[in-house]
Design a protein around this motif. Structure first.
Motif, PDB file in Angstrom:
ATOM      1  N   PRO A 129       0.914  -1.153  -0.022  1.00 36.77           N
ATOM      2  CA  PRO A 129      -0.062  -0.044   0.115  1.00 36.77           C
ATOM      3  C   PRO A 129       0.904   1.358  -0.006  1.00 36.77           C
ATOM      4  O   PRO A 129       0.690   2.341  -0.571  1.00 36.77           O
ATOM      5  N   HIS A 157       4.115   6.482  -1.386  1.00 38.53           N
ATOM      6  CA  HIS A 157       4.786   7.080  -0.376  1.00 38.53           C
ATOM      7  C   HIS A 157       6.280   6.350  -0.108  1.00 38.53           C
ATOM      8  O   HIS A 157       7.167   6.891   0.900  1.00 38.53           O
ATOM      9  N   ASP A 194       0.673   4.130  -3.071  1.00 43.21           N
ATOM     10  CA  ASP A 194       0.444   5.473  -2.826  1.00 43.21           C
ATOM     11  C   ASP A 194       1.283   6.549  -2.964  1.00 43.21           C
ATOM     12  O   ASP A 194       1.227   7.598  -3.108  1.00 43.21           O
ATOM     13  N   LYS A 231      -8.058  -1.590   1.049  1.00 43.62           N
ATOM     14  CA  LYS A 231      -6.812  -1.417   0.296  1.00 43.62           C
ATOM     15  C   LYS A 231      -5.941  -2.504   1.182  1.00 43.62           C
ATOM     16  O   LYS A 231      -5.105  -3.423   0.696  1.00 43.62           O
TER      17      LYS A 231
END
Length: 187
Positions: free
Chosen positions: A22, A28, A26, A121
């Motif tokens: 995840p 990150h 995203d 998610k």
């Protein structure tokens, strides 16, 4: 980490499937050795000291003490199959392993764009990471073949898919959730 760069950002040095994470999805985290934002990592430092091996299984000292208990707890990505995934990548070849991970990533993107109201998610990332590709494809085929599926609400579709994944996981003795490290007790 400075001077630590890798070409394969889908499968980490230590065996995590970064392409199914995840944090990576995203934006990150750039992935293991992916450049700016790449976090300091003891295993990456070790790689730099051992001829910049691309995967730990290429190191003559693998498996070393760094891998003791590595699958016990998860971070924002599951560690449950980390060692088995390293063995699989080593045995099948990294290109074959990566292709399977890319197929899983495509399915994950479909799940997140078409069947996620914002609360699934992590569940989808864990499910796609842990379940064999054949089982994931089987779930997606069941969804397509189920005529009543398309008449359901978004939430019902999401719950149906989650239920199918849970059933697959239960048959394999898997639990589709991240395992948090217990908080240290203050004395």
């Amino acid at each position: 980490m400075k001077d630590f760069n890798r070409t394969n950002l889908s499968f980490s040095l230590c065996g995590l499937n970064c392409g199914l994470c995840p944090m990576g999805l995203d934006g990150h985290c750039p992935g293991c050795g992916g450049g700016v934002g790449n976090q300091s990592c003891a295993i990456a430092r070790c790689s730099l000291q051992h001829d910049n091996v691309e995967y730990c299984f290429q190191c003559p000292e693998y498996p070393c003490q760094r891998y003791e208990g590595i699958e016990e707890y998860d971070s924002f990505i599951t560690h449950q199959r980390q060692l088995r995934d390293m063995i699989k990548a080593q045995e099948t070849g990294i290109e074959t392993y990566n292709e399977e991970q890319h197929q899983k990533a495509r399915i994950l993107k479909t799940l997140l764009s078409d069947y996620n109201s914002g609360r699934r998610k992590t569940f989808y990332c864990v499910a796609v990471n842990l379940l064999p590709l054949k089982d994931i494809e089987n779930v997606m085929e069941q969804v397509v073949k189920d005529a009543s599926f398309h008449d359901r609400t978004a939430k019902e579709k999401e719950e149906n898919i989650a239920s199918l994944f849970q059933e697959m996981a239960a048959r394999q003795g898997l639990i589709l959730k991240l395992r948090k490290k217990p908080a240290k007790k203050s004395e």
